[in-house]
Design a protein around this motif. Structure first.
Motif, PDB file in Angstrom:
ATOM      1  N   VAL A  54      69.719  31.647  52.153  1.00 23.02           N
ATOM      2  CA  VAL A  54      71.037  31.710  52.797  1.00 23.02           C
ATOM      3  C   VAL A  54      71.530  33.148  52.739  1.00 23.02           C
ATOM      4  O   VAL A  54      71.543  33.763  51.664  1.00 23.02           O
ATOM      5  N   ALA A  55      71.890  33.682  53.889  1.00 20.81           N
ATOM      6  CA  ALA A  55      72.468  35.028  53.969  1.00 20.81           C
ATOM      7  C   ALA A  55      73.960  34.892  54.234  1.00 20.81           C
ATOM      8  O   ALA A  55      74.376  34.149  55.134  1.00 20.81           O
ATOM      9  N   ARG A  56      74.746  35.624  53.459  1.00 17.83           N
ATOM     10  CA  ARG A  56      76.203  35.578  53.602  1.00 17.83           C
ATOM     11  C   ARG A  56      76.739  36.962  53.937  1.00 17.83           C
ATOM     12  O   ARG A  56      76.292  37.953  53.360  1.00 17.83           O
ATOM     13  N   ALA A  57      77.676  36.983  54.845  1.00 17.03           N
ATOM     14  CA  ALA A  57      78.374  38.218  55.205  1.00 17.03           C
ATOM     15  C   ALA A  57      79.855  37.981  54.957  1.00 17.03           C
ATOM     16  O   ALA A  57      80.444  37.073  55.547  1.00 17.03           O
ATOM     17  N   VAL A  70      67.668  29.870  56.271  1.00 20.89           N
ATOM     18  CA  VAL A  70      66.227  29.880  56.549  1.00 20.89           C
ATOM     19  C   VAL A  70      65.603  28.767  55.705  1.00 20.89           C
ATOM     20  O   VAL A  70      65.349  28.936  54.513  1.00 20.89           O
ATOM     21  N   PRO A  71      65.371  27.582  56.300  1.00 21.78           N
ATOM     22  CA  PRO A  71      64.900  26.414  55.543  1.00 21.78           C
ATOM     23  C   PRO A  71      63.370  26.332  55.470  1.00 21.78           C
ATOM     24  O   PRO A  71      62.710  25.803  56.364  1.00 21.78           O
ATOM     25  N   LEU A  72      62.799  26.846  54.387  1.00 24.45           N
ATOM     26  CA  LEU A  72      61.353  26.871  54.201  1.00 24.45           C
ATOM     27  C   LEU A  72      60.937  25.925  53.083  1.00 24.45           C
ATOM     28  O   LEU A  72      61.755  25.517  52.257  1.00 24.45           O
ATOM     29  N   TYR A  73      59.647  25.614  53.059  1.00 24.12           N
ATOM     30  CA  TYR A  73      59.092  24.918  51.900  1.00 24.12           C
ATOM     31  C   TYR A  73      57.619  25.303  51.761  1.00 24.12           C
ATOM     32  O   TYR A  73      57.001  25.794  52.709  1.00 24.12           O
ATOM     33  N   THR A  79      66.875  37.926  55.019  1.00 20.46           N
ATOM     34  CA  THR A  79      66.510  36.692  54.318  1.00 20.46           C
ATOM     35  C   THR A  79      64.999  36.491  54.295  1.00 20.46           C
ATOM     36  O   THR A  79      64.424  36.138  53.263  1.00 20.46           O
ATOM     37  N   ILE A  80      64.341  36.717  55.417  1.00 26.12           N
ATOM     38  CA  ILE A  80      62.875  36.603  55.437  1.00 26.12           C
ATOM     39  C   ILE A  80      62.255  37.654  54.517  1.00 26.12           C
ATOM     40  O   ILE A  80      61.290  37.385  53.787  1.00 26.12           O
ATOM     41  N   GLY A  81      62.815  38.832  54.508  1.00 24.39           N
ATOM     42  CA  GLY A  81      62.284  39.890  53.644  1.00 24.39           C
ATOM     43  C   GLY A  81      62.482  39.614  52.168  1.00 24.39           C
ATOM     44  O   GLY A  81      61.790  40.207  51.325  1.00 24.39           O
ATOM     45  N   ALA A  82      63.405  38.702  51.822  1.00 29.58           N
ATOM     46  CA  ALA A  82      63.711  38.427  50.420  1.00 29.58           C
ATOM     47  C   ALA A  82      63.053  37.167  49.888  1.00 29.58           C
ATOM     48  O   ALA A  82      63.430  36.695  48.800  1.00 29.58           O
TER      49      ALA A  82
END
Length: 347
Positions: free
Chosen positions: A51-54, A62-65, A105-108
């Motif tokens: 989750v990215a927050r501004a 970004v829902p991954l598993y 988010t993908i980079g983290a």
């Protein structure tokens, strides 16, 4: 931009999630769809929910598993399979805030090495540019954008043959009985209507097994939720009160989608699907919907209705030398999109 990862979708606020799903613009991003999917297919595998927050407000989910954990982890978006579109849950990536949120988010992702198989991302979004992902393959996803305000204006903008068939085919069907259209609207009858949909779909495919039939319990559970929220568009074409064709769709965030269908094989020479789809499109236009989506997969009948095809793109994103080797080897071994899917699916 503040980015955090958690191990459960339950930690994402429903109101924030629903708001971002509306911005994403498709029902496959909603809590109802993805949480139902997880109950049916998650099988207790580890989730990675970014989750990215501004300014303290969520800008992207970004829902991954971890779909595959032995050796090099393979990550996938939650929802693959039944979902026609996947990807980050956020505004279109033309929005600078959404683009920054997704890139960060993908980079983290909190793993030292992995392969992200990012399937069915909207083809008109700069996902690869933001994340460094590699293009793997593209699939058609035709869309009809309404540029006219009435059905007759819409027809005048189409080809002559299309106009004639839209008007002639219902008349030909009416020779077999009284032709009526019915939208599922009775909650007491919904179970029976879903039975009819699955029966007609099964008959359409010669009583064989299809992915839609294999996922019947998932689709039934979601259909109830979609009905309760006003998203479900389940149309039937009936002759003398007997359903001979069905079209399952969803209306969400100002757009309608045709998801699955079925028809009576006894009338295989009749254009049942075309007539029912034309009716659904006409009703959507009358209701003020501005976009009708034919969803994943190319077909001639879709092309006849569509005005554009932004497509859906699948990417691979490796982190670490061994992950890069795995993705490169999988891509080179077969050299085309189906090969990539089969190799990664059989890891």
């Amino acid at each position: 931009m503040e980015v955090s990862y958690s191990c459960s979708l339950d930690g994402v606020g429903r109101s924030d999630w629903q708001r971002l799903a509306e911005r994403a613009g498709h029902v496959f991003a909603t809590p109802e769809w993805l949480l139902t999917w997880w109950r049916h297919y998650g099988r207790g595998r580890p989730q990675l929910i970014g989750v990215a927050r501004a300014g303290g407000e969520p800008a992207a989910i970004v829902p991954l598993y971890e779909w595959w954990r032995r050796g090099i982890p393979v990550l996938r978006f939650i929802g693959h399979g039944p979902s026609d579109q996947l990807g980050p849950i956020c505004a279109p990536l033309s929005d600078p805030r959404a683009a920054a949120a997704v890139g960060e988010t993908i980079g983290a992702v909190p793993l030292p090495r992995f392969v992200l198989l990012a399937e069915h991302v909207a083809g008109n979004q700069p996902f690869a540019e933001l994340t460094g992902a590699r293009y793997l393959y593209r699939e058609a996803s035709p869309v009809l954008s309404f540029e006219r305000d009435s059905w007759e204006e819409f027809l005048r903008a189409r080809g002559r043959n299309f106009r004639q068939q839209v008007r002639r085919f219902p008349r030909k069907l009416a020779e077999h009985g009284t032709l009526t259209y019915r939208l599922a609207s009775d909650p007491e009858r919904l179970g029976q209507d879903l039975d009819t949909l699955f029966r007609l779909h099964r008959q359409r495919w010669g009583n064989g097994t299809t992915p839609f039939l294999l996922a019947a319990s998932f689709h039934r559970e979601f259909a109830v939720q979609a009905f309760q929220r006003g998203w479900l568009r389940l149309w039937f074409l009936e002759l003398d009160g007997r359903p001979v064709a069905a079209l399952l769709g969803f209306r969400f965030a100002g757009a309608e989608s045709a998801y699955q269908a079925g028809r009576d094989p006894a009338l295989r020479r009749q254009p049942l699907g075309f007539v029912l789809l034309a009716h659904a499109v006409r009703q959507a236009l009358a209701d003020g919907v501005r976009e009708y989506r034919l969803l994943r997969g190319g077909a001639t009948y879709k092309e006849r209705f569509a005005t554009s095809d932004p497509g859906l793109t699948t990417y691979g994103l490796p982190r670490g030398a061994s992950a890069q080797f795995l993705l490169a080897g999988a891509t080179a071994a077969r050299g085309h999109s189906l090969g990539v899917r089969r190799i990664l699916d059989r890891l």
